[in-house]
Design a protein around this motif. Structure first.
Motif, PDB file in Angstrom:
ATOM      1  N   ALA A 234       0.838  -1.201   0.000  1.00 28.50           N
ATOM      2  CA  ALA A 234       0.000   0.000   0.000  1.00 28.50           C
ATOM      3  C   ALA A 234       0.871   1.247   0.000  1.00 28.50           C
ATOM      4  CB  ALA A 234      -0.919   0.011   1.218  1.00 28.50           C
ATOM      5  N   GLU A 264       2.845   1.876   3.591  1.00 25.91           N
ATOM      6  CA  GLU A 264       2.502   1.029   4.733  1.00 25.91           C
ATOM      7  C   GLU A 264       3.686   0.833   5.669  1.00 25.91           C
ATOM      8  OE1 GLU A 264       2.837  -3.548   3.737  1.00 25.91           O
ATOM      9  OE2 GLU A 264       1.395  -2.590   2.385  1.00 25.91           O
ATOM     10  N   MET A 328      -3.719   4.557   5.437  1.00 20.60           N
ATOM     11  CA  MET A 328      -2.669   5.450   4.973  1.00 20.60           C
ATOM     12  C   MET A 328      -2.709   6.799   5.684  1.00 20.60           C
ATOM     13  SD  MET A 328      -0.612   3.970   2.878  1.00 20.60           S
ATOM     14  CE  MET A 328      -0.787   2.609   4.032  1.00 20.60           C
TER      15      MET A 328
END
Length: 388
Positions: A234, A264, A328
């Motif tokens: 991510a 991430e 996030m």
């Protein structure tokens, strides 16, 4: 541990917490400007008989000593952030913001209120409290981060464990969200300067267009996510501000961009930053521009300690909802977890049967029923320390 009169204490603390919540909400203050907010918190704690100290100009801290019957007492800290956001409130509540353009749109008013409520309960039960407790009311979470500055002045000295929490409108009031491992990602702040050569809009061949270069740069950066990043990882690259140019019929001399890189973990952030630098260098050569990129460390990834999460689960097991999705968003509570183990959990604040506006929006609203749940959760974390 069975605690006599606990529900009575929580009801009393809930009344205090609601008063604090509504007063702080009605007078929001930005990071490092929380003078009225910190004064109110300090006054409430002093009224409970606590000695407060001010590690930063707008920070408040207080220690509650546990019972002398427990010789091997641990010290647990709880953090509440207290700053607001530059958002104009549209929520129709009686205690709405009285300051134009400012709003508690992230629930930090609720965080502070819950911690004041915790203090109220613990002061009533010092004779059975099996741990020492440090209350930390932190400024500037939304800005450059107050956590690191508090750590620098030894706010965690003597602390064995720390807990933080955040309201979550996606969860109904009355629930607690927990998550193991990574909760929030890491970030890098990004400043980009695109320098070109101005020229008349009718003679673009005589100049080098910084606006065109900036647009290409933004577009190419988005390709990093789809072609350079592992699909199971991510990451995000966002540009939130663009400024430049002199007139609509003149090729721009310079364009400045402000953005943020999120990942991430630090490895993802490092990869994205390196690819951005490569794009800047190549595009500069291809378009005859000078594209300078500078990164600054944002917040570290927020990674929970497993045992600490288990303590939250054990505190209020019937209220717990286990979450399993990396976010996030970022929170400087991660800085504390770099120093001592702890956990960050979510306090459901949503209303059932209606749409709940998200954090950082003008219609965000906290269901005040969550305050008592937050207080009870923190109290039980303290009382269960004896069995860890």
């Amino acid at each position: 541990m069975i605690i006599q009169n606990l529900q009575e204490y929580i009801l009393e603390a809930e009344r205090v917490a609601k008063e604090v919540f509504e007063e702080i909400h009605s007078w929001p203050e930005l990071g490092n400007e929380e003078f009225k907010t910190s004064t109110l918190i300090g006054r409430k704690l002093k009224d409970m008989g606590l000695a407060i100290y001010r590690p930063l100009a707008t920070a408040v801290a207080a220690d509650i000593q546990g019972s002398g019957d427990y010789k091997e007492k641990r010290t647990i800290a709880f953090r509440a952030d207290i700053d607001a956001l530059p958002i104009s409130e549209e929520a129709l509540v009686s205690y709405r913001s009285r300051r134009a353009g400012l709003m508690h749109a992230c629930g930090h008013d609720a965080h502070a209120a819950v911690l004041v409520g915790l203090a109220q309960v613990l002061c009533r039960m010092k004779n059975v409290l099996p741990c020492n407790v440090r209350l930390i009311f932190q400024p500037d979470e939304e800005g450059e981060g107050g956590a690191d500055r508090l750590i620098d002045v030894d706010i965690l000295e003597g602390v064995d464990q720390i807990f933080g929490f955040h309201v979550k409108p996606e969860l109904a009031a009355g629930t607690i969200g927990i998550q193991y491992g990574t909760v929030h990602g890491e970030s890098r702040m990004m400043e980009v300067c695109v320098k070109g050569t101005p020229a008349h809009g009718a003679k673009p061949d005589l100049g080098r267009d910084a606006v065109y270069g900036a647009a290409e740069f933004i577009s190419l950066c988005q390709g990093i996510l789809s072609r350079d990043l592992d699909p199971v990882k991510a990451g995000l690259i966002s540009f939130g501000r663009i400024q430049g140019g002199e007139a609509g019929n003149i090729l721009a001399r310079q364009v400045n961009l402000d953005g943020i890189v999120r990942g991430e973990d630090c490895q993802v952030c490092d990869l994205l930053c390196e690819r951005i630098r490569i794009i800047a260098k190549g595009l500069s050569q291809a378009m005859g521009l000078a594209i300078d990129v500078n990164f600054a460390q944002g917040y570290k990834g927020l990674v929970n300690d497993r045992q600490s999460v288990e303590q939250v689960r054990a505190a209020v097991p019937k209220r717990v909802i286990e979450l399993n999705q990396k976010s996030m968003t970022v929170d400087d509570f991660s800085s504390y977890l770099q120093v001592v183990p702890g956990a960050y959990f979510f306090l459901g604040c949503g209303f059932e049967g209606r749409e709940n506006s998200g954090l950082h929006t003008s219609r965000f609203q906290v269901n005040e029923e969550c305050l008592a749940v937050g207080i009870e959760t923190l109290v039980r974390i303290c009382m269960n320390t004896l069995y860890q």
